[in-house]
Design an enzyme around this catalytic site. Structure first.
Site, PDB file in Angstrom:
ATOM      1  N   SER A 120      81.796  58.442  65.352  1.00 49.20           N
ATOM      2  CA  SER A 120      81.239  58.332  63.939  1.00 49.20           C
ATOM      3  C   SER A 120      81.079  57.008  63.745  1.00 49.20           C
ATOM      4  CB  SER A 120      82.464  58.684  62.987  1.00 49.20           C
ATOM      5  OG  SER A 120      81.982  58.727  61.465  1.00 49.20           O
ATOM      6  N   GLU A 216      74.683  62.516  66.627  1.00 52.56           N
ATOM      7  CA  GLU A 216      75.298  63.779  65.707  1.00 52.56           C
ATOM      8  C   GLU A 216      75.416  62.699  64.421  1.00 52.56           C
ATOM      9  OE1 GLU A 216      78.750  63.531  64.327  1.00 52.56           O
ATOM     10  OE2 GLU A 216      78.641  61.251  64.829  1.00 52.56           O
ATOM     11  N   HIS A 281      81.500  65.605  64.683  1.00 52.27           N
ATOM     12  CA  HIS A 281      82.646  65.912  63.619  1.00 52.27           C
ATOM     13  C   HIS A 281      82.685  67.772  63.658  1.00 52.27           C
ATOM     14  CE1 HIS A 281      80.944  62.168  62.148  1.00 52.27           C
ATOM     15  NE2 HIS A 281      82.064  61.932  61.614  1.00 52.27           N
TER      16      HIS A 281
END
Length: 311
Positions: A120, A216, A281
């Site tokens: 992330s 992502e 995620h």
């Protein structure tokens, strides 16, 4: 397939008895999750050092774990500690990019090479460490999040990536080819919105050539994904890509719309594009090495690393 020459240095795997450091370069860390995560690391036979400011809260900005100076100091101290073999991020959120100018990169370059683990928002650190220190890292679950403390599959995959970095083939039951083909290159990338936010900052390195771009994101609607991808595309970020590997798109709207957006922008690159490999995620989050040579087979839905790569 092209010759692979630009792989980063892969730090040594962990062994029982090694010391690892936990830092919080971005968002505030839940205390209960932190305690659980540290306990699980210790159950692997690791010695764990928690940064002095991991439990801090920024005095004014509730989305940050402590001040920029303190978060940077924790990371720099852990990285320069010769007894620390890996630095694990407690959680993501936002804030890693704010500490990049505060790090003493010359001191970090002199320190023994070690693994950075996180995903992330940690994408900003992976990119900076790859560019400045030439080290590979692991894009995987963070230890004070449910992806580590409650997801046994994700946690075990990270453990294997840390301790047993032999050749491996990653796949997912949801993977499919958006554009078929095979390709080889150096894995790079991570969180799409973070990467787009690094444009113009001097912290987004030139992509490896050849490169396998990993992407992502979470809670970004298709029009926002379109914006980020278009920014990267217009900036030439995909010019050296031999393939694109897509992870999860949780809470980004109906997957049909996400898929249509990604295909519209990436489909004309002329390279294989793999949909939903299972990193990012998502449940059962895979740990994916960054800066490591790999081979993509979009039709088979696999990303394969050699015997010397982490996985």
């Amino acid at each position: 397939m092209p010759t692979i020459t630009a792989a980063r240095t892969i730090p040594p795997p962990l062994r029982v008895g090694d010391t690892v450091a936990v830092v919080a370069p971005a968002g505030p860390v839940p205390e209960e999750q932190l305690r659980t995560g540290v306990g699980l690391l210790e159950s692997w036979g690791l010695r764990v050092r928690v940064g002095d400011h991991v439990r801090d809260r920024h005095p004014r900005l509730a989305y940050l774990a402590g001040s920029d100076a303190d978060r940077a100091a924790d990371l720099e101290r852990a990285w320069c500690d010769p007894e620390v073999s890996a630095v694990l991020c407690a959680r993501g959120g936002y804030g890693s990019v704010r500490i990049l100018p505060r790090l003493d990169w010359r001191a970090m370059e002199r320190a023994p090479g070690k693994l950075l683990v996180g995903s992330s928002d940690t994408t900003a650190l992976h990119e900076a460490i790859g560019r400045r220190l030439g080290l590979a890292g692991l894009f995987g679950p963070m230890i004070a999040t449910k992806a580590f403390t409650e997801d046994v599959t994700a946690r075990e995959h990270l453990r294997r990536a840390l301790f047993e970095p032999t050749g491996t083939r990653l796949s997912s039951p949801h993977s499919a080819a958006l554009r078929s083909g095979r390709a080889a290159g150096i894995t790079h990338g991570g969180n799409l919105s973070v990467l787009a936010g690094l444009l113009g900052s001097g912290e987004l390195p030139e992509p490896p050539n050849p490169g396998l771009a990993l992407l992502e994101d979470v809670t970004e609607q298709p029009y926002q994904l379109d914006r980020y991808l278009t920014q990267l595309k217009r900036a030439g970020w995909f010019e050296t890509a031999t393939g694109v590997v897509l992870g999860s798109w949780q809470d980004c709207g109906p997957l049909e719309g996400v898929r249509a957006t990604l295909l519209d922008i990436l489909g004309d690159l002329g390279v294989p594009v793999l949909w939903e490999l299972g990193f990012g995620h998502c449940d059962g989050q895979l740990t994916v090495p960054l800066g490591v040579a790999a081979e993509l087979d979009a039709e088979a839905g696999t990303l394969t690393f050699g015997a010397t790569g982490h996985g």
